[in-house]
Design a protein around this motif. Structure first.
Motif, short mmCIF file in Angstrom:
data_model
loop_
_atom_site.label_atom_id
_atom_site.label_comp_id
_atom_site.label_asym_id
_atom_site.label_seq_id
_atom_site.Cartn_x
_atom_site.Cartn_y
_atom_site.Cartn_z
N ALA A 142 4.27 9.79 2.49
CA ALA A 142 3.41 7.88 2.34
C ALA A 142 3.51 7.27 4.15
N LEU A 143 4.24 7.22 4.73
CA LEU A 143 3.83 6.58 5.61
C LEU A 143 3.33 7.57 7.20
N ILE A 152 3.40 5.84 -3.50
CA ILE A 152 4.88 6.82 -3.46
C ILE A 152 5.17 6.48 -5.00
N GLU A 153 4.43 5.22 -6.12
CA GLU A 153 4.52 5.50 -7.12
C GLU A 153 3.44 6.44 -7.63
N ARG A 154 2.44 7.14 -6.64
CA ARG A 154 1.57 8.31 -7.70
C ARG A 154 2.55 9.68 -6.68
N PRO A 200 0.34 -1.34 0.09
CA PRO A 200 0.07 0.06 -0.25
C PRO A 200 0.86 1.36 -0.23
N VAL A 201 2.01 1.28 0.63
CA VAL A 201 3.10 2.20 0.58
C VAL A 201 3.42 2.56 -0.50
N ARG A 202 4.24 1.36 -1.48
CA ARG A 202 4.47 1.57 -2.61
C ARG A 202 4.20 2.27 -3.30
N ALA A 203 2.32 2.04 -3.58
CA ALA A 203 1.84 2.51 -4.42
C ALA A 203 1.37 3.67 -4.46
#
Length: 225
Positions: free
Chosen positions: A133-134, A124-126, A119-122
């Motif tokens: 994000a965290l 960050i990509e956005r 969920p965090v990586r998604a």
């Protein structure tokens, strides 16, 4: 498996210090060409480090299984490129003790745990901001409860609460080189220099280091002879 002492030590007064097992710095002295007093290797800390933009000793958190001397040597080699074989340890002083409330130790994210961070990586990509994000999408480990954080080699880690550690110590490892050694700058330093022992206060010193100088300088004078 925890292999380092990286993480925050939180004092009973709420103050924070780096190193869940304490920390150590290398007070490395060498003879000066034109003076009877030695010069000391000083590090100008990068802005993003703990107490950044101040001068202090190379050093850092002590790892599991290390002595203060081993930790100071390892950190100094990592931060300056100086070979421990060119350094002779003379003495070690515990120059700070702090009563702790708890520590927040860092544990590596295992390969089988990587999916927990999806969920965090998604986010960050956005948005491209890992720390934001965290904050917006905190992730906690389902078993030990550790919180996901980012740092230390640009990686994700679990920050795990540990209330069994009750004291933090800083050890000043006094050592000697036969001459001022060459060094290299790393990302943790904006400058390194050999500074005369009597002129250390001319630098913008880390306050905690400045407070220990009278004791350390007295010991160095006795050891130097």
């Amino acid at each position: 498996m925890v292999t380092t002492g990286d993480g925050w030590a939180i004092g009973v007064d709420g103050s924070r210090r780096w190193g869940t097992l304490g920390a150590a710095g290398l007070f490395l002295c060498a003879p000066a060409e034109d003076s009877a007093e030695p010069v000391v290797l000083m590090q100008h800390r990068a802005w993003w480090t703990n107490r950044g933009d101040t001068w202090a000793l190379p050093g850092g958190a002590i790892d599991h299984g290390e002595s203060p001397e081993q930790g100071a040597m390892r950190e100094t080699q990592e931060e300056t490129g100086i070979d421990p074989a060119d350094v002779t340890v003379l003495d070690t002083l515990v120059t700070s003790r702090v009563e702790l409330d708890h520590v927040l130790r860092r544990e590596a994210v295992l390969p089988e745990e990587e999916h927990l961070l999806d969920p965090v990586r998604a986010m960050i990509e956005r948005d491209g901001d890992v720390r934001q994000a965290l904050q917006e999408q905190p992730i906690h480990h389902p078993e030990h409860g550790g919180r996901a954080v980012f740092g230390l080699g640009a990686k994700f880690w679990w920050e795990v609460l540990d209330e069994t550690v009750t004291e933090w110590r800083y050890s000043t490892v006094i050592a000697r080189a036969e001459h001022p050694l060459d060094f290299i700058l790393t990302e943790e330093s904006t400058d390194l220099r050999w500074q005369p022992l009597s002129q250390l206060e001319e630098l913008n010193l880390m306050p905690e280091f400045r407070a220990t100088l009278p004791e350390v300088r007295q010991r160095v004078a006795w050891l130097w002879g």
